[in-house]
Write an enzyme that holds these catalytic residues in place. Structure first.
Site, mmCIF file in Angstrom:
data_model
loop_
_atom_site.group_PDB
_atom_site.id
_atom_site.type_symbol
_atom_site.label_atom_id
_atom_site.label_comp_id
_atom_site.label_asym_id
_atom_site.label_seq_id
_atom_site.Cartn_x
_atom_site.Cartn_y
_atom_site.Cartn_z
ATOM 1 N N HIS A 1 0.804 -1.223 0.000
ATOM 2 C CA HIS A 1 0.000 0.000 0.000
ATOM 3 C C HIS A 1 0.838 1.275 0.000
ATOM 4 O O HIS A 1 0.291 2.371 0.051
ATOM 5 C CB HIS A 1 -0.934 0.009 1.218
ATOM 6 N N ARG A 2 2.161 1.110 -0.036
ATOM 7 C CA ARG A 2 3.016 2.289 -0.036
ATOM 8 C C ARG A 2 2.803 3.118 -1.291
ATOM 9 O O ARG A 2 2.869 4.345 -1.269
ATOM 10 C CB ARG A 2 4.485 1.878 0.096
ATOM 11 N N GLY A 3 2.523 2.440 -2.420
ATOM 12 C CA GLY A 3 2.382 3.136 -3.687
ATOM 13 C C GLY A 3 1.294 4.190 -3.672
ATOM 14 O O GLY A 3 1.509 5.332 -4.082
#
Length: 312
Positions: free
Chosen positions: A244-246
């Site tokens: 979910h960093r993107g």
């Protein structure tokens, strides 16, 4: 102190300059990776950033991490002089403390020793540097923006380190003859008389510095509509980004881009504008796919996906 080439005098490399500006506005974006051809002003552009930020009243040092640096030089160590002369157990700051609230720059980052990479990853994740050895127990905040550059032909970057960079850009040789000629002219003029070139670009530097300063101050007030966040998440899903960093970096960078343009609300156009540097290193690579093709693939997915939300 030796003057650096003015940031606003650097021709081309728009993507790299934008990435650096966005991270200067919001350091939480997580840094910039600039891989590409040799001799394309990657190091010059990074070092020019510090002078431009200084003009904006932003204290953000750019500290170089040499490839041959020792663990002591990076983390800090016992001050041997104080120990021998006065019997004091004193901490001698390393590069991480020097780079606190600024930028840690690694040229040829793909050649960095694996052990130093592991140390950097640990500190980057926690934001705290802890040194426990030689009778010394010390810790300090170490919040820095990591900037790396290099030539991919000289070696691959470890995936764990690559993922820590918020943005990634591929720097290529400029092909336009007119632009390359002007690059030569400006470089020779600066080498012959730095003050004259600095004076010629003073107003542009001040204008950009003012925009960055205002963007940093207004960042928290820039609103992010739900449909924009949804578009960012959908884009990451369509691109196959893992984790979910993107999407978090995507929204943060879009907000910084909107703030730099003086706007109070993020739009899907901002998502589209920052999609490639945010996602190009977070998507699965096709066999033998070159960086240009990978970037185009991300861009095409972004146009298709974000366009649907823009029309909604």
């Amino acid at each position: 102190m030796r003057a650096h080439f003015p940031f606003t005098a650097i021709l081309g490399q728009t993507d790299l300059k934008n990435c650096l500006l966005w991270t200067a506005i919001d350091p939480a974006i997580g840094g910039v990776l600039a891989m590409g051809d040799r001799g394309t002003a990657k190091s010059t552009t990074v070092r020019a950033l510090a002078d431009m930020l200084h003009a904006a009243g932003i204290s953000a040092p750019v500290v170089d991490l040499p490839l041959g640096a020792s663990e002591d030089r990076l983390l800090g160590s016992l001050d041997v002089d104080a120990a021998l002369a006065r019997g004091e157990v004193r901490f001698r700051p390393g590069l991480l403390q020097e780079a606190h609230r600024g930028f840690l720059y690694i040229d040829e980052v793909n050649l960095l020793d694996d052990y130093l990479v592991d140390l950097l990853l640990d500190v980057a994740a926690s934001g705290v540097n802890r040194v426990e050895r030689d009778g010394l127990s010390h810790q300090h905040e170490a919040q820095f923006v990591l900037i790396g550059s290099g030539n991919p032909e000289e070696g691959e970057l470890r995936p764990q380190l690559e993922d820590r960079f918020g943005l990634s850009t591929h720097v290529t040789t400029i092909r336009d003859v007119g632009v390359r000629t002007e690059i030569v002219r400006r470089r020779l003029a600066f080498d012959a008389d730095p003050d004259s070139v600095l004076h010629a670009f003073h107003d542009q530097q001040q204008d950009l510095a003012g925009r960055v300063s205002r963007a940093r101050n207004s960042l928290d007030d820039v609103t992010i509509p739900h449909r924009v966040s949804e578009a960012a998440v959908q884009l990451c899903v369509e691109c196959g980004a893992v984790g979910h960093r993107g999407e978090i970096v995507l929204v943060r960078t879009a907000r910084a881009a909107a703030a730099l343009q003086g706007r109070a609300e993020v739009t899907t156009r901002d998502i589209l504008a920052v999609a490639v540097p945010v996602l190009r290193h977070r998507v699965a690579r096709e066999p033998f796919e070159n960086p240009t093709t990978a970037s185009a693939r991300v861009h095409n997915i972004a146009v298709r996906t974000v366009g649907l939300h823009s029309a909604a």
